[in-house]
Scaffold this active site. Structure first.
Site, PDB file in Angstrom:
ATOM      1  N   ARG A  33       0.861  -1.142  -0.030  1.00 10.18           N
ATOM      2  CA  ARG A  33      -0.090  -0.035   0.175  1.00 10.18           C
ATOM      3  C   ARG A  33       0.987   1.369   0.017  1.00 10.18           C
ATOM      4  NH1 ARG A  33      -2.587  -0.097   6.070  1.00 10.18           N
ATOM      5  NH2 ARG A  33      -0.541  -0.959   7.113  1.00 10.18           N
ATOM      6  N   LEU A  78      -2.094 -12.556   3.157  1.00 12.50           N
ATOM      7  CA  LEU A  78      -1.533 -12.366   4.434  1.00 12.50           C
ATOM      8  C   LEU A  78      -1.555 -10.920   5.123  1.00 12.50           C
ATOM      9  CD1 LEU A  78       1.928 -14.107   3.567  1.00 12.50           C
ATOM     10  CD2 LEU A  78      -0.140 -15.259   4.272  1.00 12.50           C
ATOM     11  N   SER A 123      -5.873 -17.834  11.891  1.00 12.69           N
ATOM     12  CA  SER A 123      -5.281 -17.697  13.201  1.00 12.69           C
ATOM     13  C   SER A 123      -5.625 -18.602  14.538  1.00 12.69           C
ATOM     14  CB  SER A 123      -5.242 -16.296  13.812  1.00 12.69           C
ATOM     15  OG  SER A 123      -4.639 -16.259  15.004  1.00 12.69           O
ATOM     16  N   GLU A 125      -5.564 -17.471  17.085  1.00 16.06           N
ATOM     17  CA  GLU A 125      -6.404 -16.335  17.953  1.00 16.06           C
ATOM     18  C   GLU A 125      -7.863 -16.920  17.986  1.00 16.06           C
ATOM     19  OE1 GLU A 125      -4.874 -14.319  19.992  1.00 16.06           O
ATOM     20  OE2 GLU A 125      -6.520 -12.934  20.432  1.00 16.06           O
ATOM     21  N   TYR A 147      -9.682  -8.536  16.867  1.00 14.21           N
ATOM     22  CA  TYR A 147      -9.115  -9.214  15.861  1.00 14.21           C
ATOM     23  C   TYR A 147      -9.529 -10.714  15.675  1.00 14.21           C
ATOM     24  CZ  TYR A 147      -4.967 -11.755  14.151  1.00 14.21           C
ATOM     25  OH  TYR A 147      -4.050 -12.472  13.163  1.00 14.21           O
ATOM     26  N   GLY A 183       7.404  -8.047  14.162  1.00 16.52           N
ATOM     27  CA  GLY A 183       7.224  -6.993  14.631  1.00 16.52           C
ATOM     28  C   GLY A 183       7.788  -6.601  16.171  1.00 16.52           C
ATOM     29  N   GLU A 279      -8.203 -12.009  27.653  1.00 18.59           N
ATOM     30  CA  GLU A 279      -6.963 -12.553  27.374  1.00 18.59           C
ATOM     31  C   GLU A 279      -7.131 -14.004  26.873  1.00 18.59           C
ATOM     32  OE1 GLU A 279      -3.910 -13.037  26.357  1.00 18.59           O
ATOM     33  OE2 GLU A 279      -2.902 -12.256  28.046  1.00 18.59           O
TER      34      GLU A 279
HETATM   35  P1  NAP Z   1       2.477  -8.452  10.060  1.00 17.30           P
HETATM   36  O1  NAP Z   1       3.956  -8.528  10.286  1.00 17.30           O
HETATM   37  O2  NAP Z   1       1.809  -7.358  10.662  1.00 17.30           O
HETATM   38  O3  NAP Z   1       2.497  -8.070   8.384  1.00 17.30           O
HETATM   39  C1  NAP Z   1       1.080  -7.452   7.971  1.00 17.30           C
HETATM   40  C2  NAP Z   1       1.182  -7.103   6.513  1.00 17.30           C
HETATM   41  O4  NAP Z   1      -0.107  -6.668   5.881  1.00 17.30           O
HETATM   42  C3  NAP Z   1       2.055  -6.128   6.158  1.00 17.30           C
HETATM   43  O5  NAP Z   1       2.667  -6.068   5.145  1.00 17.30           O
HETATM   44  C4  NAP Z   1       1.068  -4.732   5.917  1.00 17.30           C
HETATM   45  O6  NAP Z   1       1.470  -3.694   5.205  1.00 17.30           O
HETATM   46  C5  NAP Z   1      -0.178  -5.356   5.389  1.00 17.30           C
HETATM   47  N1  NAP Z   1      -1.379  -4.849   5.420  1.00 17.30           N
HETATM   48  C6  NAP Z   1      -1.961  -4.292   6.772  1.00 17.30           C
HETATM   49  N2  NAP Z   1      -3.151  -3.746   6.266  1.00 17.30           N
HETATM   50  C7  NAP Z   1      -3.417  -3.508   4.814  1.00 17.30           C
HETATM   51  C8  NAP Z   1      -4.279  -3.115   3.906  1.00 17.30           C
HETATM   52  N3  NAP Z   1      -5.260  -2.705   4.439  1.00 17.30           N
HETATM   53  N4  NAP Z   1      -3.883  -3.602   2.560  1.00 17.30           N
HETATM   54  C9  NAP Z   1      -3.009  -4.243   2.099  1.00 17.30           C
HETATM   55  N5  NAP Z   1      -1.766  -4.397   3.027  1.00 17.30           N
HETATM   56  C10 NAP Z   1      -2.105  -4.294   4.316  1.00 17.30           C
HETATM   57  O7  NAP Z   1       1.922  -9.886  10.128  1.00 17.30           O
HETATM   58  P2  NAP Z   1       2.460 -11.297  10.068  1.00 17.30           P
HETATM   59  O8  NAP Z   1       3.053 -11.619  11.280  1.00 17.30           O
HETATM   60  O9  NAP Z   1       3.539 -11.492   8.822  1.00 17.30           O
HETATM   61  O10 NAP Z   1       1.156 -12.004   9.670  1.00 17.30           O
HETATM   62  C11 NAP Z   1       0.695 -12.618   8.371  1.00 17.30           C
HETATM   63  C12 NAP Z   1      -0.607 -12.868   8.246  1.00 17.30           C
HETATM   64  O11 NAP Z   1      -0.886 -13.930   9.231  1.00 17.30           O
HETATM   65  C13 NAP Z   1      -1.554 -11.826   8.998  1.00 17.30           C
HETATM   66  O12 NAP Z   1      -2.850 -11.988   8.378  1.00 17.30           O
HETATM   67  C14 NAP Z   1      -1.713 -12.296  10.468  1.00 17.30           C
HETATM   68  O13 NAP Z   1      -3.004 -11.622  10.954  1.00 17.30           O
HETATM   69  C15 NAP Z   1      -1.780 -13.949  10.352  1.00 17.30           C
HETATM   70  N6  NAP Z   1      -1.378 -14.550  11.650  1.00 17.30           N
HETATM   71  C16 NAP Z   1       0.038 -14.294  11.837  1.00 17.30           C
HETATM   72  C17 NAP Z   1       0.602 -15.222  13.016  1.00 17.30           C
HETATM   73  C18 NAP Z   1       1.791 -14.853  13.609  1.00 17.30           C
HETATM   74  O14 NAP Z   1       2.108 -15.536  14.560  1.00 17.30           O
HETATM   75  N7  NAP Z   1       2.742 -14.194  12.917  1.00 17.30           N
HETATM   76  C19 NAP Z   1      -0.278 -16.236  13.444  1.00 17.30           C
HETATM   77  C20 NAP Z   1      -1.519 -16.505  12.737  1.00 17.30           C
HETATM   78  C21 NAP Z   1      -1.791 -15.641  11.887  1.00 17.30           C
HETATM   79  P3  NAP Z   1       2.390  -2.463   5.695  1.00 17.30           P
HETATM   80  O15 NAP Z   1       3.655  -2.914   5.972  1.00 17.30           O
HETATM   81  O16 NAP Z   1       2.380  -1.356   4.703  1.00 17.30           O
HETATM   82  O17 NAP Z   1       1.697  -2.140   7.292  1.00 17.30           O
HETATM   83  O1  G4F Z   2       2.893 -11.617  21.088  1.00 18.61           O
HETATM   84  P1  G4F Z   2       1.493 -11.069  21.191  1.00 18.61           P
HETATM   85  O2  G4F Z   2       1.218  -9.734  21.170  1.00 18.61           O
HETATM   86  O3  G4F Z   2       0.827 -12.371  20.309  1.00 18.61           O
HETATM   87  P2  G4F Z   2      -0.736 -12.638  20.176  1.00 18.61           P
HETATM   88  O4  G4F Z   2      -1.688 -11.757  20.948  1.00 18.61           O
HETATM   89  O5  G4F Z   2      -0.675 -14.078  20.772  1.00 18.61           O
HETATM   90  O6  G4F Z   2      -0.925 -12.631  18.709  1.00 18.61           O
HETATM   91  C1  G4F Z   2      -0.259 -12.972  17.564  1.00 18.61           C
HETATM   92  O7  G4F Z   2      -0.202 -14.467  17.536  1.00 18.61           O
HETATM   93  C2  G4F Z   2      -1.744 -14.847  16.963  1.00 18.61           C
HETATM   94  C3  G4F Z   2      -1.867 -16.187  16.666  1.00 18.61           C
HETATM   95  O8  G4F Z   2      -2.183 -16.847  17.684  1.00 18.61           O
HETATM   96  C4  G4F Z   2      -1.724 -14.075  15.505  1.00 18.61           C
HETATM   97  F1  G4F Z   2      -3.034 -14.454  14.698  1.00 18.61           F
HETATM   98  C5  G4F Z   2      -1.647 -12.569  15.616  1.00 18.61           C
HETATM   99  O9  G4F Z   2      -1.763 -11.758  14.426  1.00 18.61           O
HETATM  100  C6  G4F Z   2      -0.370 -12.148  16.279  1.00 18.61           C
HETATM  101  O10 G4F Z   2       0.565 -12.562  15.467  1.00 18.61           O
HETATM  102  O11 G4F Z   2       1.339 -11.653  22.799  1.00 18.61           O
HETATM  103  C7  G4F Z   2       1.206 -12.929  23.260  1.00 18.61           C
HETATM  104  C8  G4F Z   2       0.944 -13.086  24.568  1.00 18.61           C
HETATM  105  C9  G4F Z   2      -0.516 -12.462  24.922  1.00 18.61           C
HETATM  106  O12 G4F Z   2      -0.925 -13.456  26.172  1.00 18.61           O
HETATM  107  C10 G4F Z   2      -0.071 -11.148  25.712  1.00 18.61           C
HETATM  108  O13 G4F Z   2      -1.027 -10.767  26.800  1.00 18.61           O
HETATM  109  O14 G4F Z   2       1.861 -12.513  25.490  1.00 18.61           O
HETATM  110  C11 G4F Z   2       1.256 -11.583  26.249  1.00 18.61           C
HETATM  111  N1  G4F Z   2       2.206 -10.357  26.795  1.00 18.61           N
HETATM  112  C12 G4F Z   2       2.401 -10.156  28.016  1.00 18.61           C
HETATM  113  N2  G4F Z   2       3.150  -8.802  28.060  1.00 18.61           N
HETATM  114  C13 G4F Z   2       2.461  -9.380  25.876  1.00 18.61           C
HETATM  115  C14 G4F Z   2       3.121  -8.327  26.860  1.00 18.61           C
HETATM  116  N3  G4F Z   2       2.100  -9.038  24.644  1.00 18.61           N
HETATM  117  C15 G4F Z   2       2.560  -7.897  24.176  1.00 18.61           C
HETATM  118  N4  G4F Z   2       2.484  -7.713  22.760  1.00 18.61           N
HETATM  119  N5  G4F Z   2       3.392  -7.026  24.941  1.00 18.61           N
HETATM  120  C16 G4F Z   2       3.610  -7.272  26.074  1.00 18.61           C
HETATM  121  O15 G4F Z   2       4.214  -6.547  26.643  1.00 18.61           O
END
Ligand code: NAP
Ligand code: G4F
Length: 329
Positions: A33, A78, A123, A125, A147, A183, A279
């Site tokens: 974007r 994604l 996810s 989640e 979410y 991130g 949570e």
């Molecule tokens: P991420 O690092 O936050 O990346 C999200 C991507 O989506 C970025 O490239 C962002 O672009 C893009 N985006 C956000 N809003 C958009 C929009 N309106 N139009 C076009 N692009 C947009 O996420 P990730 O960890 O790689 O995860 C990838 C996917 O898997 C996500 O859908 C997430 O919800 C899902 N997921 C992740 C996990 C995990 O543990 N990582 C687990 C389960 C599911 P910008 O760079 O411009 O912001």
């Molecule tokens: O790392 P988190 O922010 O990930 P969360 O909420 O599990 O979500 C991630 O995984 C999902 C898959 O299950 C994805 F779908 C989603 O897009 C994302 O990638 O938090 C993990 C845990 C939570 O229980 C949170 O309460 O860590 C706990 N936590 C404790 N202290 C914290 C913190 N989380 C964050 N981000 N920051 C804290 O200071």
């Protein structure tokens, strides 16, 4: 040469998936974007090997135009607003991106070329307040955040377009997966970045929320391989992708601080600012279907994952690379 479109290519998973598909001989298109400052940190090292196209999940015409102009064989969706705490602050926007964005893309595929194979990033989640332990494809959903609710919508609309229109649409229910490209606001990278800063004398404490939450943490490059495997099967289906092991946030701290010879109790401070309104206490996945049908299995253990991330943060800071300090949740 097969052609794949990745939405979210600038994100953690998008960047790993692009590299994986390039290694398989794909032509890779990445949807980005428009932003006032370029945010290609994760893709810069292979940017010249992919084609970047402008589009947004909020803008259906942009999605249709990309498909019409570039004719991908596979689409990996994604892109999402993926940070759970932000979904309470921006619930409507999260729904627009993470829920309705999926329908916009599926509808674009239906209209332009229903033969395109589609992957939806669902996810763990969605399991939220878990109804069974471990969670598998049959476990009922009980999302605990806007979410999670949006992802449930994205999951079911994918199933619905498969059943209504015969699209080859798969949903990967991925448990948390991490790595150096995660991130900095997510808890794993927040911890490993702080461990590196503390070790190097740049910081003295780490403020966290709930230390008791348990997650099934895997390694991101393993998980993008599973996405691709789903689209190579004879029939579309949904799969849980997980390690089958669960650890608490406290255990992650113990492991990360311990690795550099520090005691986490000397540095970690609990801060109510990082607690969530609702949570997800325990996630642990059962990926036996993916093991049996896709031949998928994780290659990196919890301990290895922590060490990979700590090492990468130490190395980046020692190189004087720009690793921004996290100041929000
Ligand atoms: P991420 O690092 O936050 O990346 C999200 C991507 O989506 C970025 O490239 C962002 O672009 C893009 N985006 C956000 N809003 C958009 C929009 N309106 N139009 C076009 N692009 C947009 O996420 P990730 O960890 O790689 O995860 C990838 C996917 O898997 C996500 O859908 C997430 O919800 C899902 N997921 C992740 C996990 C995990 O543990 N990582 C687990 C389960 C599911 P910008 O760079 O411009 O912001
Ligand atoms: O790392 P988190 O922010 O990930 P969360 O909420 O599990 O979500 C991630 O995984 C999902 C898959 O299950 C994805 F779908 C989603 O897009 C994302 O990638 O938090 C993990 C845990 C939570 O229980 C949170 O309460 O860590 C706990 N936590 C404790 N202290 C914290 C913190 N989380 C964050 N981000 N920051 C804290 O200071």
């Amino acid at each position: 040469m097969p052609k794949a479109l990745i939405t979210g290519i600038t994100g953690q998973d998008g960047s790993h998936l692009a590299e994986f598909l390039l290694s398989k001989g794909y032509e890779v298109l990445g949807m980005v974007r428009r932003t006032s400052t370029i945010n290609f940190d994760r893709i810069r090292h292979f940017q010249d090997q992919v084609t970047l196209v402008q589009g947004d999940l909020l803008d259906q015409v942009s999605l249709i135009s990309i498909l019409e102009q570039h004719h991908p064989d596979e689409v990996y969706n994604l892109a999402a607003q993926s940070f759970v705490p932000t979904s309470w602050e921006q619930p409507v926007l999260t729904g627009e991106f993470t829920a309705l964005g999926v329908t916009r893309l599926l509808d674009a595929i239906r209209l332009v070329d229903p033969k395109i194979r589609f992957y939806q990033a669902s996810s763990s989640e969605m399991f939220g307040k878990v109804q069974a332990v471990p969670q598998n494809e049959k476990t009922p959903f009980y999302p605990r955040s806007p979410y999670g609710v949006a992802k449930v919508y994205g999951h079911w609309i994918t199933v619905n377009y498969r059943e209504s229109y015969g699209l080859f649409a798969c949903s990967g229910i991925l448990f948390n997966h991490e790595g150096p490209r995660r991130g900095l606001e997510f808890v794993t990278h927040k911890i490993t970045n702080a461990v590196a800063r503390i070790k190097l004398g740049m910081e003295r404490e780490l403020r966290l929320g709930n230390l008791d939450a348990r997650r099934d943490w895997g390694y991101a490059p393993d998980y993008v391989r599973a996405m691709w495997l789903m689209l190579q099967q004879p029939e579309p289906d949904d799969y849980v992708i997980a390690t089958g092991e669960t650890h608490s946030v406290q255990e992650f701290c113990e492991e990360a601080f311990g690795y550099v010879g520090l005691d986490w109790r000397d540095y970690v401070v609990q801060d109510p600012r990082f607690m969530r309104p609702a949570e997800v206490d325990l996630l642990v996945g059962d990926a036996s279907k993916a093991r049996a049908k896709l031949g998928w299995q994780p290659t990196v253990t919890f301990r290895e994952l922590v060490r990979i991330m700590v090492d990468a943060d130490l190395e980046a800071l020692q190189r004087n690379a720009h690793v921004p300090h996290i100041t929000y949740a």
